[in-house]
Design a protein around this motif. Structure first.
Motif, short mmCIF file in Angstrom:
data_model
loop_
_atom_site.label_atom_id
_atom_site.label_comp_id
_atom_site.label_asym_id
_atom_site.label_seq_id
_atom_site.Cartn_x
_atom_site.Cartn_y
_atom_site.Cartn_z
N THR A 186 -29.06 40.75 -33.32
CA THR A 186 -29.11 41.97 -32.52
C THR A 186 -28.35 41.80 -31.21
OG1 THR A 186 -31.25 41.24 -31.60
CG2 THR A 186 -31.30 42.74 -33.49
N TYR A 187 -28.41 40.59 -30.63
CA TYR A 187 -27.65 40.34 -29.40
C TYR A 187 -26.14 40.43 -29.66
CZ TYR A 187 -25.53 37.83 -25.50
OH TYR A 187 -24.73 37.49 -24.44
N LEU A 188 -25.68 39.79 -30.74
CA LEU A 188 -24.26 39.80 -31.08
C LEU A 188 -23.78 41.22 -31.38
CD1 LEU A 188 -21.68 38.19 -31.65
CD2 LEU A 188 -22.46 37.92 -34.02
N LEU A 189 -24.56 41.97 -32.16
CA LEU A 189 -24.20 43.34 -32.46
C LEU A 189 -24.25 44.22 -31.21
CD1 LEU A 189 -26.03 43.88 -35.87
CD2 LEU A 189 -23.59 43.48 -35.49
N GLY A 190 -25.14 43.86 -30.27
CA GLY A 190 -25.19 44.59 -29.00
C GLY A 190 -23.93 44.37 -28.17
N VAL A 191 -23.41 43.15 -28.20
CA VAL A 191 -22.15 42.87 -27.50
C VAL A 191 -21.02 43.67 -28.12
CG1 VAL A 191 -20.44 41.08 -26.99
CG2 VAL A 191 -22.88 40.56 -26.80
N ILE A 192 -20.95 43.69 -29.45
CA ILE A 192 -19.91 44.45 -30.16
C ILE A 192 -20.03 45.93 -29.85
CG2 ILE A 192 -19.04 45.11 -32.44
CD1 ILE A 192 -19.92 42.34 -33.42
N MET A 193 -21.28 46.43 -29.83
CA MET A 193 -21.50 47.85 -29.53
C MET A 193 -21.05 48.20 -28.12
SD MET A 193 -25.08 50.03 -29.55
CE MET A 193 -25.81 49.00 -28.26
N ALA A 194 -21.43 47.37 -27.15
CA ALA A 194 -21.07 47.64 -25.76
C ALA A 194 -19.55 47.61 -25.57
CB ALA A 194 -21.75 46.64 -24.83
N THR A 196 -38.64 39.84 -36.77
CA THR A 196 -38.07 40.36 -35.53
C THR A 196 -38.17 39.37 -34.37
OG1 THR A 196 -40.19 41.43 -35.04
CG2 THR A 196 -38.52 42.75 -36.17
N SER A 197 -39.07 38.40 -34.46
CA SER A 197 -39.20 37.41 -33.40
C SER A 197 -38.46 36.12 -33.71
CB SER A 197 -40.68 37.10 -33.14
OG SER A 197 -41.28 36.60 -34.32
N SER A 198 -37.81 36.07 -34.86
CA SER A 198 -37.08 34.86 -35.24
C SER A 198 -35.79 34.74 -34.43
CB SER A 198 -36.74 34.88 -36.73
OG SER A 198 -35.81 35.88 -37.01
N PHE A 199 -35.30 33.52 -34.31
CA PHE A 199 -34.08 33.27 -33.54
C PHE A 199 -32.89 34.00 -34.15
CE2 PHE A 199 -30.13 30.80 -33.39
CZ PHE A 199 -29.89 30.82 -32.02
#
Length: 308
Positions: A260-268, A251-254
């Motif tokens: 998760t950031y990319l999927l968060g953009v898609i979700m938003a 979970t702390s890996s790049f």
């Protein structure tokens, strides 16, 4: 001039609920390309910041639970940024959809070949008007909570009556208030007059307006859930994996954080695009009520006849 084969959608018309649903999806389907194009330009940059704030908030929140976070102020700071992104997203989405509706109605080519400069003015005016509505709504909410707190200081027993009545009152007012945004953006009225007129329209058709908000809102949530699911699955997987193997660095890996950031953009972005259904639905509910109450089409026909 290559126009779509289907007739131009008539906005101001008395419609049944099923006709409102059909015409909303007809408009979205006919203009899907320009809607996605301009939402990509206007809303996607906000989604980049929103995903960052959401990812940081979730990591901070999990850190508070495990005792390894940066503290409560860190978490609340990113939560505040996330809420600000949500507010700005609503402002941009509402102004975008309603300005494109205005352009569609008055433009012979509808939204074909449209450039941002063609609707920049109504879009910016729409943003300012939606912000005014939100500031007013926040002010009312704060005033209501102040009144509730004052009653609570008088006697805790009064809350048993005050809170239920307040919730019922807010629910009753929120339904007509949903018409305030399209009415204020489409009509050249002062703020107070537009608010008064939206309340008049809304209370006269409270049931059908509530039904429009409910059904279109459910449809938007279902469609938006499709883009939310990947982010939720990856986040749940990361949380479970961390519980099973606390020393693991997944979970702390790049790559995990980037995913998760990319999927968060898609979700938003997917959530905002799906909310076009709700925004369009309440717009056509307003068109329906405006025609039903004021006879806009009849007045326009008479004006055009006098000009002949």
């Amino acid at each position: 001039m290559n126009l779509p084969p289907n007739p131009k959608i008539r906005f101001y018309k008395v419609r049944t609920f099923s006709e409102k649903m059909n015409v909303t999806f007809d408009f979205l389907r006919e203009n899907l390309k320009p809607l996605l194009k301009f939402s990509f330009y206007v809303i996607l940059p906000l989604c980049l910041v929103q995903s960052f704030s959401m990812d940081s908030f979730m990591r901070g929140y999990m850190g508070l639970i495990t005792g390894e976070g940066n503290g409560f102020p860190f978490v609340m700071g990113y939560y505040g940024l996330l809420m600000l992104c949500n507010v700005m997203g609503f402002v941009l989405l509402s102004a975008l959809v309603y300005s494109l509706l205005q352009v569609y109605e008055r433009r012979d080519r509808r939204l074909q070949g449209l450039a941002f400069a063609d609707f920049k003015e109504p879009f910016l005016k729409g943003c300012i008007k939606v912000l005014r509505i939100l500031f007013f709504a926040f002010g009312v909410i704060i005033a209501v909570w102040v009144v509730i707190m004052l009653f609570a200081l008088m006697s805790s027993w009064t809350l048993a009556l005050t809170i239920p009545l307040t919730l019922v009152g807010l629910l009753a007012v929120m339904i007509p208030f949903a018409l305030f945004t399209p009415l204020y953006l489409f009509e050249d009225l002062p703020f107070a007059d537009a608010l008064r007129k939206s309340m008049k329209y809304g209370f006269s058709a409270w049931g059908e307006t509530f039904l429009v908000l409910l059904v279109f809102g459910l449809l938007a949530n279902i469609i938006g859930g499709v883009t939310t699911l990947p982010w939720m699955l990856v986040t749940i997987f990361g949380s479970v994996f961390s519980e099973i193997s606390p020393d693991a660095s997944v979970t702390s890996s790049f790559w995990y954080r980037f995913l998760t950031y990319l999927l968060g953009v898609i979700m938003a972005y997917g959530t905002y695009v799906s909310e076009m259904i709700s925004v369009g639905g309440i717009a056509f509910q307003y068109f329906h009520l405006r025609e039903k109450k004021d006879g806009v089409t009849l007045k326009t026909d008479i004006t055009n006849f006098d000009r002949l």
